[in-house]
Write an enzyme that holds these catalytic residues in place. Sequence first.
Site, PDB file in Angstrom:
ATOM      1  N   CYS A  31      60.578  32.237  49.506  1.00 37.48           N
ATOM      2  CA  CYS A  31      59.460  33.176  49.425  1.00 37.48           C
ATOM      3  C   CYS A  31      58.217  32.495  48.861  1.00 37.48           C
ATOM      4  O   CYS A  31      58.294  31.760  47.872  1.00 37.48           O
ATOM      5  CB  CYS A  31      59.857  34.375  48.557  1.00 37.48           C
ATOM      6  SG  CYS A  31      58.492  35.504  48.224  1.00 37.48           S
ATOM      7  N   CYS A  53      62.280  42.457  45.353  1.00 36.97           N
ATOM      8  CA  CYS A  53      61.179  41.656  44.815  1.00 36.97           C
ATOM      9  C   CYS A  53      61.069  41.954  43.327  1.00 36.97           C
ATOM     10  O   CYS A  53      60.796  43.094  42.933  1.00 36.97           O
ATOM     11  CB  CYS A  53      59.879  41.989  45.529  1.00 36.97           C
ATOM     12  SG  CYS A  53      58.429  41.152  44.827  1.00 36.97           S
ATOM     13  N   TYR A  58      30.422  46.758  46.022  1.00 39.66           N
ATOM     14  CA  TYR A  58      31.832  46.661  46.442  1.00 39.66           C
ATOM     15  C   TYR A  58      32.654  47.633  45.590  1.00 39.66           C
ATOM     16  O   TYR A  58      33.643  47.281  44.965  1.00 39.66           O
ATOM     17  CB  TYR A  58      32.369  45.238  46.287  1.00 39.66           C
ATOM     18  CG  TYR A  58      31.446  44.149  46.804  1.00 39.66           C
ATOM     19  CD1 TYR A  58      31.496  43.752  48.137  1.00 39.66           C
ATOM     20  CD2 TYR A  58      30.526  43.527  45.957  1.00 39.66           C
ATOM     21  CE1 TYR A  58      30.652  42.745  48.612  1.00 39.66           C
ATOM     22  CE2 TYR A  58      29.677  42.533  46.425  1.00 39.66           C
ATOM     23  CZ  TYR A  58      29.745  42.141  47.742  1.00 39.66           C
ATOM     24  OH  TYR A  58      28.902  41.155  48.211  1.00 39.66           O
ATOM     25  N   CYS A  68      38.541  37.717  41.614  1.00 39.39           N
ATOM     26  CA  CYS A  68      39.931  37.267  41.652  1.00 39.39           C
ATOM     27  C   CYS A  68      40.035  35.838  42.168  1.00 39.39           C
ATOM     28  O   CYS A  68      41.152  35.340  42.382  1.00 39.39           O
ATOM     29  CB  CYS A  68      40.789  38.201  42.515  1.00 39.39           C
ATOM     30  SG  CYS A  68      40.292  38.245  44.251  1.00 39.39           S
TER      31      CYS A  68
END
Length: 435
Positions: free
Chosen positions: A80, A159, A281, A376
Amino acid sequence: MITVGTEIEMSVEDVAHGGWCVGRHDSQVVFVRHALPGERVRVRITERTSRFLRGEAVEVLTASPDRVEAPCAFAGPGMCGGCDWQHASLEAQRRLKGKVVADQLSRIAGLDLDVEVEELPGTPDGLGWRTRVRFSVDSEGRAGLRRHRSHDIEPIDRCLIAHPGVDELGVTEVHWENISDVEAVASATRADRAIVVTPTTAKLGALPDLKASSAVLRRFKGGRVQSVRGRKGVREDVAGREYRVGAGGFWQVHPAAAGTLSAAVLDALEPEAGETALDLYCGAGLFTGALAEAVGAEGRVMGVENGETAVRDATYNLKDLEQVRIERADVAKQMREWADVRADVVALDPPRAGAGAEVVRKVAGMKPRRIAYVSCDPATLARDIAAFDRSGYRLVGLRAFDAFPMTHHVECLAVLEPVKLARRHRERLDEDEKD
């Protein structure tokens, strides 16, 4: 010549942006996953370019004291690609992320800063936080997660970074016929659950029963979603206000991130009653709502968002605040139309690509006394900070938050002021340090 599939031994020297570490083999730069600075590792080469190699550490010959056993059985070479740092302690993860942010600011913006990444509350082991998980479905109808830099799917049974509400849906335990991907969404503050499915055919067939009662939505080509069953999204509570968020829309995925960032933006901007604020945004209106309550009925807040669903959510969420105006538009285009607008404070939270030079110039042209930039991606943040510097705004504060434990991602908040105010701010800090 070293080719894909070759295994080499090398020492890892430093951390690099994107979940990589970096070292050299016979003077050639090699970016390595699943390693840590200071380690000696055996690397299997996965990609070759004209300038560098990429690879995965398949054996650790000399381990770093920061190395731990990955809690997830699906984290490791060839598996993963969702988590980058499960093999590092949480303290080390935050230290590595701080180093990456500092390196990007130094290399791109010419700033020399020490960056401390703050832990967010509620997830002391770094697991069980992700409230939105997008699973891919393989040809056998099994849900899984994509391998690193690949379209191949790693089938999983669970997960570990998924929020308990996502686990309740049981996405990995059912067969998904004629579905290409499934996004599982859980509210961090309510019992709301939703799934968004993308069919491989024009007609949506029968869906499997899920463990938890949930809304179901269909995603069309281009990202548009349509409700199939139940509500169109989930509800989130932040600072006493309820926000409706479309299941296919944007919301912070860490349960503590929305509240922490909202409070941090207010602390950074210090909006006053009667002022004009911009929220660029703006998404579902998280910062818009906080700013509107701070400036009060005599002030005004203008939010800009390009996504149809997000604009609908923001308008609904803030309908009780007459001082709020939400515009659906491309931010750069809207800023051109607002060329004569003056703003006291500006918040912006652009996507990973950043705001860009034009938006930076337009924001600076509004002459706000303070700007709060949430990002980010440290590389595009550093690029835009450099652009703000050229437009007369200097960085006066930076906070970084570990909003994505086990991954390389980090959320930053940069605070900027006009050069004259920034100089006074620096002088005050120097005086405080002397005292």
